[in-house]
Scaffold this active site. Structure first.
Site, PDB file in Angstrom:
ATOM      1  N   SER A  17     -28.078 -31.053-158.156  1.00 43.04           N
ATOM      2  CA  SER A  17     -29.267 -31.132-159.495  1.00 43.04           C
ATOM      3  C   SER A  17     -30.533 -31.665-159.130  1.00 43.04           C
ATOM      4  O   SER A  17     -30.394 -32.317-158.385  1.00 43.04           O
ATOM      5  CB  SER A  17     -28.391 -32.434-159.476  1.00 43.04           C
ATOM      6  OG  SER A  17     -28.841 -32.819-161.531  1.00 43.04           O
TER       7      SER A  17
ATOM      8  N   TYR B 107     -24.007 -41.019-161.116  1.00 47.40           N
ATOM      9  CA  TYR B 107     -23.999 -38.973-161.329  1.00 47.40           C
ATOM     10  C   TYR B 107     -25.131 -39.212-159.829  1.00 47.40           C
ATOM     11  O   TYR B 107     -24.920 -38.065-159.340  1.00 47.40           O
ATOM     12  CB  TYR B 107     -24.108 -38.787-162.401  1.00 47.40           C
ATOM     13  CG  TYR B 107     -24.337 -37.018-162.768  1.00 47.40           C
ATOM     14  CD1 TYR B 107     -23.552 -36.699-161.782  1.00 47.40           C
ATOM     15  CD2 TYR B 107     -24.614 -36.362-162.874  1.00 47.40           C
ATOM     16  CE1 TYR B 107     -23.570 -34.895-161.882  1.00 47.40           C
ATOM     17  CE2 TYR B 107     -25.906 -35.245-162.626  1.00 47.40           C
ATOM     18  CZ  TYR B 107     -24.686 -34.651-162.210  1.00 47.40           C
ATOM     19  OH  TYR B 107     -25.135 -33.135-162.399  1.00 47.40           O
TER      20      TYR B 107
HETATM   21  O1  NJP Z   1     -20.038 -27.642-165.012  1.00 46.79           O
HETATM   22  P1  NJP Z   1     -18.986 -27.570-165.920  1.00 46.79           P
HETATM   23  P2  NJP Z   1     -21.477 -27.541-164.996  1.00 46.79           P
HETATM   24  N1  NJP Z   1     -11.145 -29.167-157.943  1.00 46.79           N
HETATM   25  O2  NJP Z   1     -18.441 -28.538-166.641  1.00 46.79           O
HETATM   26  C1  NJP Z   1     -14.958 -27.162-161.504  1.00 46.79           C
HETATM   27  C2  NJP Z   1     -24.256 -29.280-161.616  1.00 46.79           C
HETATM   28  N2  NJP Z   1     -25.553 -29.412-162.203  1.00 46.79           N
HETATM   29  O3  NJP Z   1     -20.934 -26.261-164.232  1.00 46.79           O
HETATM   30  O4  NJP Z   1     -11.085 -27.849-162.066  1.00 46.79           O
HETATM   31  C3  NJP Z   1     -12.016 -27.891-158.168  1.00 46.79           C
HETATM   32  O5  NJP Z   1     -19.221 -25.678-167.054  1.00 46.79           O
HETATM   33  C4  NJP Z   1     -14.522 -27.205-163.093  1.00 46.79           C
HETATM   34  O6  NJP Z   1     -12.808 -26.457-163.075  1.00 46.79           O
HETATM   35  P3  NJP Z   1     -11.571 -28.016-163.361  1.00 46.79           P
HETATM   36  C5  NJP Z   1     -22.792 -30.014-161.571  1.00 46.79           C
HETATM   37  O7  NJP Z   1     -23.135 -31.131-161.597  1.00 46.79           O
HETATM   38  C6  NJP Z   1     -25.200 -28.854-163.788  1.00 46.79           C
HETATM   39  O8  NJP Z   1     -22.660 -27.505-165.593  1.00 46.79           O
HETATM   40  O9  NJP Z   1     -11.181 -26.571-164.237  1.00 46.79           O
HETATM   41  N3  NJP Z   1     -12.767 -27.329-159.070  1.00 46.79           N
HETATM   42  C7  NJP Z   1     -15.221 -26.013-163.722  1.00 46.79           C
HETATM   43  O10 NJP Z   1     -14.896 -25.613-163.165  1.00 46.79           O
HETATM   44  C8  NJP Z   1     -21.590 -29.416-160.755  1.00 46.79           C
HETATM   45  O11 NJP Z   1     -21.787 -29.567-159.669  1.00 46.79           O
HETATM   46  C9  NJP Z   1     -26.485 -29.207-164.561  1.00 46.79           C
HETATM   47  O12 NJP Z   1     -11.490 -28.166-164.487  1.00 46.79           O
HETATM   48  C10 NJP Z   1     -13.583 -28.782-160.111  1.00 46.79           C
HETATM   49  C11 NJP Z   1     -16.860 -27.057-162.994  1.00 46.79           C
HETATM   50  O13 NJP Z   1     -15.925 -27.504-161.448  1.00 46.79           O
HETATM   51  C12 NJP Z   1     -22.257 -27.651-160.989  1.00 46.79           C
HETATM   52  O14 NJP Z   1     -24.047 -27.944-161.666  1.00 46.79           O
HETATM   53  C13 NJP Z   1     -27.060 -30.385-164.529  1.00 46.79           C
HETATM   54  C14 NJP Z   1     -13.167 -29.732-159.900  1.00 46.79           C
HETATM   55  C15 NJP Z   1     -17.505 -27.864-163.712  1.00 46.79           C
HETATM   56  O15 NJP Z   1     -17.879 -26.782-164.488  1.00 46.79           O
HETATM   57  C16 NJP Z   1     -21.871 -26.408-161.562  1.00 46.79           C
HETATM   58  O16 NJP Z   1     -21.584 -27.549-162.886  1.00 46.79           O
HETATM   59  C17 NJP Z   1     -27.722 -30.183-162.793  1.00 46.79           C
HETATM   60  C18 NJP Z   1     -12.203 -29.943-158.266  1.00 46.79           C
HETATM   61  N4  NJP Z   1     -11.440 -31.415-158.417  1.00 46.79           N
HETATM   62  C19 NJP Z   1     -26.205 -29.679-161.557  1.00 46.79           C
HETATM   63  N5  NJP Z   1     -13.429 -30.617-160.642  1.00 46.79           N
HETATM   64  C20 NJP Z   1     -26.198 -29.429-165.417  1.00 46.79           C
HETATM   65  N6  NJP Z   1     -25.009 -28.454-166.997  1.00 46.79           N
HETATM   66  O17 NJP Z   1     -26.535 -29.397-167.289  1.00 46.79           O
HETATM   67  C21 NJP Z   1     -13.971 -29.755-161.659  1.00 46.79           C
HETATM   68  O18 NJP Z   1     -28.939 -30.388-162.763  1.00 46.79           O
HETATM   69  N7  NJP Z   1     -14.233 -29.046-160.897  1.00 46.79           N
END
Ligand code: NJP
Length: 235
Positions: free
Chosen positions: A137, A150
């Protein structure tokens, strides 16, 4: 240029948001995508489009992390790319932040990245080739109020990837870190797709294109870091 056809790529956090967009784009380029998340239904839906493999797993669990890599190798017989994208976040003043929530964020963003890399790196080193892409990020490079947990987790995830880059570079293994600004996803329980967000946020596909760019660089080139923002975002 590196051709992604038939390259085997693990993408964590592929059930929605940025990870889903990365999985779809890599599949479109001909890669064999292993989609990882905890939500089985969403993963199965995605896999119908990518025609790859899905693994329901929690990346913060070491047994799960090892299984993700071993199952990929036994299914496809190879592993070329690891995209550490899965992450969580929530925001509050420090004194109101629960210790358990701190642990959830660090276990996912930092330990999850560490565990997946730990499981994949011996394989990459042995074949003297491989590419790890970390989605961190822009807050890995700046601080802001309500972001103690975070922000600290993203600084730490960034440090894991930067240190690893130096460890594995002599073995022919690449580590690229991508620093997005605001992206219109389900992150922190938001709902994507509002007309306002179209102007203020990147689309998940914008980040996916950045991942594609770093992966397609020629064998002798590594993009160490790539930062992208919506034009409207000051940071
Ligand atoms: O978020 P979201 P993003 N084990 O909530 C999975 C970074 N980022 O796509 O397990 C396995 O739509 C979860 O799946 P589920 C951010 O920090 C974002 O925006 O089924 N999987 C889902 O597929 C992150 O690193 C922004 O709940 C796990 C996914 O993660 C990345 O981008 C800005 C899990 C999250 O999807 C993707 O985030 C920025 C686990 N323990 C950086 N926990 C932004 N959106 O503005 C979660 O600078 N997941």
């Amino acid at each position: 240029m590196t051709d992604l056809t038939d390259q085997v790529a693990i993408v964590t956090g592929a059930s929605r948001g940025i990870g889903k967009a990365i999985a779809l784009l890599l599949a479109l380029q001909g890669a064999k995508v292993v989609a990882v998340a905890r939500s089985e239904g969403e993963l199965e839906e995605l896999t119908q489009k990518t025609r790859g493999l899905c693994i329901v797993a929690d990346i913060s669990d070491e047994t799960d992390a090892r299984y993700i890599v071993s199952e990929t190798l036994s299914h496809y017989g190879r592993l070329d790319i690891l995209v550490c994208n899965a992450g969580v976040g929530s925001f509050n003043e420090l004194e109101h932040f629960e210790a358990a929530e701190w642990d959830r964020i660090f276990d996912t963003n930092v330990k999850g990245t560490f565990l997946l890399c730990k499981a994949a790196v011996p394989h990459f080193k042995a074949q003297k080739r491989g590419h790890i892409v970390g989605i961190t990020s822009d807050v890995a490079k700046r601080t802001f109020p309500h972001g103690t947990a975070y922000g600290a987790s993203k600084f730490a995830q960034d440090a894991v990837l930067a240190s690893l880059r130096k460890e594995v570079r002599p073995h022919g293994v690449k580590v690229s870190t991508i620093y997005p600004g605001l992206v219109d996803t389900y992150f922190n329980d938001t709902t994507p797709g509002s007309p306002e967000a179209e102007k203020t946020h990147l689309r998940p596909s914008d980040v996916a294109q950045a991942v594609r760019y770093v992966l397609e660089t020629p064998a002798h080139v590594v993009v160490d870091e790539l930062m992208l923002h919506p034009l409207t975002q000051e940071w």
